[in-house]
Write an enzyme that holds these catalytic residues in place. Structure first.
Site, short mmCIF file in Angstrom:
data_model
loop_
_atom_site.label_atom_id
_atom_site.label_comp_id
_atom_site.label_asym_id
_atom_site.label_seq_id
_atom_site.Cartn_x
_atom_site.Cartn_y
_atom_site.Cartn_z
N HIS A 79 1.03 -1.01 -0.28
CA HIS A 79 -0.69 0.16 -0.13
C HIS A 79 0.68 1.31 0.42
O HIS A 79 1.51 1.34 1.22
CB HIS A 79 -0.63 -0.30 1.11
CG HIS A 79 -1.88 1.01 1.28
ND1 HIS A 79 -2.33 1.63 3.14
CD2 HIS A 79 -2.46 1.42 0.38
CE1 HIS A 79 -3.20 2.44 2.36
NE2 HIS A 79 -3.40 2.67 0.48
N HIS B 259 -1.41 11.03 -1.94
CA HIS B 259 -2.22 10.09 -1.27
C HIS B 259 -3.38 11.67 -1.18
O HIS B 259 -4.80 11.34 -1.64
CB HIS B 259 -2.05 9.42 -0.12
CG HIS B 259 -3.24 9.32 0.34
ND1 HIS B 259 -4.40 9.52 1.51
CD2 HIS B 259 -4.53 8.18 -0.06
CE1 HIS B 259 -5.47 8.83 1.49
NE2 HIS B 259 -5.56 7.49 0.05
#
Length: 295
Positions: free
Chosen positions: A40, A82
């Site tokens: 991730h 992100h």
């Protein structure tokens, strides 16, 4: 990734196509098999997220699949980040004071390139930068890794789907070798996922979140995967997803996120998910009953 529930709406077609060819997409897993482990934002438990160092750390640990996020700067460059702001993972407040709320789309690529994206994580990563998407896919290629690419906040970046596909094409990522097993594009936005599918039907796509049972059949028209948060998993929901076939004729797959706990990983594997997205891929690998085959 954030736990938002996507609303399935009709995407506005952008017109045209990008290097269309049919993908074959070998199935990644099925109930009773070991899930694919996806790092991730890179191995972000051990290196600053979404940096080249995080991709390298995943490779060092022996993991092929890397998840990352793409957004667009004010001058139209694609960068790997992100949050929709720069403050959490960079020193933007020091370098560019007085420009709150430090939204990604308010800065040029050159201004973003000045930021330190590693010191917040630890002194050994001081000086790490926010990579351009081109740099990131280049590094993933050099590492012989595969890419799960999330389009972040597409409503803030109109046309980002076409731009992302063009960059991937220019970097050699839309060739059969990548499209048939080394690339997945995902988003929380059903419209964005649909747009990617419309522009390049060969590319494997994934819808993040937990669409309602009633929406699943519509999602299967343009998404190969439904990728829910771990907390929302249930046997009934997984069965409903698996009962449908995606746009490439195979049963819908499920990658769940973000799982860093060994017991949760074993439980997810028992449910029969195809993939587990994790900040600590080595922890998940040790938790599963057999070593995951590379590729």
């Amino acid at each position: 990734m954030h736990a938002r529930v996507p609303v399935v709406t009709t995407a506005a077609l952008l017109g045209g196509t990008v290097l269309m060819f049919p993908g074959r997409h070998a199935e990644l897993g099925s109930p009773g098999t070991v899930p694919v482990i996806v790092s991730h934002r890179g191995a972000s438990g051990y290196a600053p997220e979404n940096t080249l160092a995080a991709a390298d750390k995943a490779a060092e640990l022996g993991f092929d699949w890397v998840e990352t996020d793409v957004q667009r700067t004010r001058d139209g460059e694609l960068v790997v980040l992100h949050d929709d702001t720069l403050e959490r993972t960079t020193d933007v407040e020091r370098v560019h004071p007085g420009r709150a709320p430090w939204k990604v789309e308010d800065f040029t690529a050159a201004e973003v390139a000045l930021l330190d994206a590693g010191s917040w994580f630890g002194p050994s990563y001081a000086g790490a930068r926010v990579p351009a998407l081109r740099q990131f896919v280049d590094r993933v290629s050099r590492n012989h890794q595969k890419l799960l690419l999330e389009i972040k906040n597409p409503e803030l970046h109109p046309g980002i789907e076409r731009q992302t596909l063009k960059l991937l094409s220019n970097e050699g990522w839309l060739d059969p070798a990548h499209v048939d097993g080394g690339l997945i594009i995902q988003s929380f936005s059903a419209d964005s996922v649909r747009t990617v599918h419309d522009l390049h039907p060969g590319v494997k796509t994934a819808l993040l979140g937990t669409p309602s049972f009633g929406d699943l059949a519509e999602c299967a028209r343009f998404a190969d995967q439904i990728n829910p948060a771990y907390a929302s998993l249930s046997v009934g929901y997984i069965a409903a997803v698996r009962a449908l076939r995606g746009p490439h004729g195979r049963p819908l797959e499920i990658f769940t996120w973000t799982v860093d706990d060994a017991d949760d990983a074993r439980r997810a594997a028992g449910y029969g998910v195809d993939g587990i997205i994790t900040n600590t891929p080595d922890v998940i690998r040790r938790a599963l009953p057999q070593r995951l085959p590379r590729g």
